[in-house]
Design an enzyme around this catalytic site. Structure first.
Site, PDB file in Angstrom:
ATOM      1  CB  SER A  99      -0.860  -0.007   1.265  1.00 20.55           C
ATOM      2  OG  SER A  99      -1.484   1.247   1.447  1.00 20.55           O
ATOM      3  CE1 TYR A 132      -4.324  -2.303   4.964  1.00 23.48           C
ATOM      4  CE2 TYR A 132      -3.438  -0.108   4.585  1.00 23.48           C
ATOM      5  CZ  TYR A 132      -3.960  -1.289   4.092  1.00 23.48           C
ATOM      6  OH  TYR A 132      -4.116  -1.464   2.731  1.00 23.48           O
TER       7      TYR A 132
HETATM    8  N1  LIG Z   1      -8.593  -0.639  -1.825  1.00 24.14           N
HETATM    9  C1  LIG Z   1      -7.609   0.131  -1.475  1.00 24.14           C
HETATM   10  O1  LIG Z   1      -7.756   1.371  -1.410  1.00 24.14           O
HETATM   11  C2  LIG Z   1      -6.264  -0.435  -1.143  1.00 24.14           C
HETATM   12  C3  LIG Z   1      -5.200   0.447  -0.992  1.00 24.14           C
HETATM   13  C4  LIG Z   1      -3.947  -0.037  -0.688  1.00 24.14           C
HETATM   14  C5  LIG Z   1      -3.761  -1.397  -0.546  1.00 24.14           C
HETATM   15  N2  LIG Z   1      -4.798  -2.245  -0.688  1.00 24.14           N
HETATM   16  C6  LIG Z   1      -4.535  -3.673  -0.491  1.00 24.14           C
HETATM   17  O2  LIG Z   1      -5.034  -4.413  -1.574  1.00 24.14           O
HETATM   18  C7  LIG Z   1      -5.396  -5.719  -1.124  1.00 24.14           C
HETATM   19  C8  LIG Z   1      -6.800  -6.049  -1.593  1.00 24.14           C
HETATM   20  O3  LIG Z   1      -7.705  -5.140  -0.979  1.00 24.14           O
HETATM   21  P1  LIG Z   1      -9.122  -4.737  -1.591  1.00 24.14           P
HETATM   22  O4  LIG Z   1      -9.175  -3.283  -1.601  1.00 24.14           O
HETATM   23  O5  LIG Z   1      -9.401  -5.508  -2.830  1.00 24.14           O
HETATM   24  O6  LIG Z   1     -10.052  -5.198  -0.384  1.00 24.14           O
HETATM   25  P2  LIG Z   1     -11.379  -6.048  -0.314  1.00 24.14           P
HETATM   26  O7  LIG Z   1     -11.854  -5.902   1.083  1.00 24.14           O
HETATM   27  O8  LIG Z   1     -12.324  -5.721  -1.421  1.00 24.14           O
HETATM   28  O9  LIG Z   1     -10.852  -7.520  -0.560  1.00 24.14           O
HETATM   29  C9  LIG Z   1     -10.007  -8.120   0.380  1.00 24.14           C
HETATM   30  C10 LIG Z   1      -9.882  -9.590   0.073  1.00 24.14           C
HETATM   31  O10 LIG Z   1      -9.057 -10.171   1.104  1.00 24.14           O
HETATM   32  C11 LIG Z   1      -9.745 -11.285   1.651  1.00 24.14           C
HETATM   33  N3  LIG Z   1      -9.442 -11.432   3.072  1.00 24.14           N
HETATM   34  C12 LIG Z   1      -9.494 -10.480   4.038  1.00 24.14           C
HETATM   35  N4  LIG Z   1      -9.222 -11.029   5.240  1.00 24.14           N
HETATM   36  C13 LIG Z   1      -9.001 -12.353   5.012  1.00 24.14           C
HETATM   37  C14 LIG Z   1      -8.685 -13.468   5.833  1.00 24.14           C
HETATM   38  N5  LIG Z   1      -8.570 -13.333   7.168  1.00 24.14           N
HETATM   39  N6  LIG Z   1      -8.546 -14.669   5.263  1.00 24.14           N
HETATM   40  C15 LIG Z   1      -8.680 -14.835   3.928  1.00 24.14           C
HETATM   41  N7  LIG Z   1      -8.972 -13.824   3.101  1.00 24.14           N
HETATM   42  C16 LIG Z   1      -9.131 -12.611   3.627  1.00 24.14           C
HETATM   43  C17 LIG Z   1     -11.222 -10.999   1.456  1.00 24.14           C
HETATM   44  O11 LIG Z   1     -11.950 -12.204   1.463  1.00 24.14           O
HETATM   45  C18 LIG Z   1     -11.215 -10.301   0.099  1.00 24.14           C
HETATM   46  O12 LIG Z   1     -11.257 -11.247  -0.939  1.00 24.14           O
HETATM   47  C19 LIG Z   1      -5.242  -5.700   0.400  1.00 24.14           C
HETATM   48  O13 LIG Z   1      -3.998  -6.270   0.761  1.00 24.14           O
HETATM   49  C20 LIG Z   1      -5.247  -4.226   0.722  1.00 24.14           C
HETATM   50  O14 LIG Z   1      -4.564  -3.929   1.917  1.00 24.14           O
HETATM   51  C21 LIG Z   1      -6.050  -1.792  -0.979  1.00 24.14           C
END
Ligand SMILES: NC(=O)c1ccc[n+]([C@@H]2O[C@H](COP(=O)([O-])OP(=O)(O)OC[C@H]3O[C@@H](n4cnc5c(N)ncnc54)[C@H](O)[C@@H]3O)[C@@H](O)[C@H]2O)c1
Length: 274
Positions: free
Chosen positions: A149, A162
């Site tokens: 991130s 986080y």
């Molecule tokens: N969306 C953003 O703004 C953003 C920004 C920076 C980084 N990220 C990173 O991108 C990645 C994906 O995030 P996203 O935005 O698609 O989020 P999201 O919440 O839409 O999806 C998260 C996914 O992780 C899975 N997950 C969460 N906890 C879990 C657990 N305990 N066991 C198994 N699976 C688990 C969920 O089932 C889901 O499929 C993450 O690592 C997040 O930190 C997202």
């Protein structure tokens, strides 16, 4: 080899954690579009996982789904074993699953601290350990792609656990790049800014924050979409990214480019917006 061939993933198998929705689903489908078969790990949403697998199969690729809470660290070696046996091999591991709580530092409980670190950092470590060991044994010049991130570089209020987990992912990535490099395995991160997904769904932030934030995103003053992250993943997974390791691709619309945003205080005479 042509540039197109360098991006071809035919015959490769990818394992994407959190592949059921959000960025993980988009990456899973994007890798399949480029020819990869895809296994996905999800925590609880069976229908979402089935729908993601269906999207992969519609592209003519094989798909597998595994239900596993990644916070259960002691079950990850078994998960890796099952996935490897079912798929026959794993060439690309995308450690995408992640979660966050928005809360002040002094309110963070040991449970929340441990859960965020377990899902966002421990699972990345232990899954990579189990899968890369098999890659080395099988002589596979694999690809590890970790979702970090912009918070892995610059902290944000209310997200101490986080921020720490993502900073950890960045340095873990460099460490593994050094140790897996001799085996031809690359390890890199994708570090998004704000991407429109469900991850912050329960943050209950003042909507004014989002307007304020957008104003400070240089690129079109917009948040990213999940599709904005897919090209980076395909690049890192493919032969096109073969000589890049221990690095990060920041996909944040340029928000980390400026220390203290100054645009709105620029004298009108200096702002030429034709
Ligand atoms: N969306 C953003 O703004 C953003 C920004 C920076 C980084 N990220 C990173 O991108 C990645 C994906 O995030 P996203 O935005 O698609 O989020 P999201 O919440 O839409 O999806 C998260 C996914 O992780 C899975 N997950 C969460 N906890 C879990 C657990 N305990 N066991 C198994 N699976 C688990 C969920 O089932 C889901 O499929 C993450 O690592 C997040 O930190 C997202």
């Amino acid at each position: 080899m042509s540039v197109k061939e360098r991006f071809d993933l035919t015959g490769k198998v990818a394992l994407v954690t959190g592949g059921s929705r959000g960025i993980g689903r988009a990456i899973a489908v994007g890798l399949a579009e480029h020819g990869a078969d895809v296994a996905m790990v999800y925590r609880s949403a069976e229908a979402e996982a089935a729908s993601a697998a269906e999207a992969v199969r519609k592209l003519g690729r094989r798909a597998w789904t595994y239900k596993q809470d990644l916070a259960e660290t002691d079950k990850l070696a078994c998960l890796a074993q099952r996935a490897w046996n079912d798929c026959g091999r794993i060439d690309i591991l995308v450690n995408n699953a992640g979660m966050a709580y928005l809360e002040r530092f002094e309110e963070i409980t040991p449970e929340h601290w441990r859960r965020v670190l377990a899902v966002n950092l421990d699972a990345v470590f232990f899954l990579t350990q189990s899968i890369s060991r098999r890659m080395v044994e099988a002589g596979i010049k694999g690809r590890i792609i970790n979702l970090s991130s912009k918070n892995g570089f610059v902290a944000e209020a209310g997200l101490a656990h986080y921020n720490a987990s993502k900073g950890g992912v960045e340095l873990l990535t460099q460490s593994l790049a050094i140790e897996l490099g001799p085996f031809g395995i690359t390890v890199n991160t994708i570090a998004p800014g704000i991407i429109e997904t469900e991850i912050g769904g329960e943050f209950d932030l003042d909507p004014a924050f989002f307007d304020y934030y957008k104003e400070h995103i240089p690129l079109e003053h917009r948040f990213g979409s999940v599709e904005d992250c897919v090209g980076a993943a395909v690049f890192l997974a493919s032969r096109a990214g073969a000589y890049m390791t221990g690095q990060h691709l920041i996909i944040d619309g340029g928000v980390l480019c400026e220390q203290v945003p100054r645009m709105q205080f620029m004298p009108a005479s200096k702002l030429r917006r034709e």
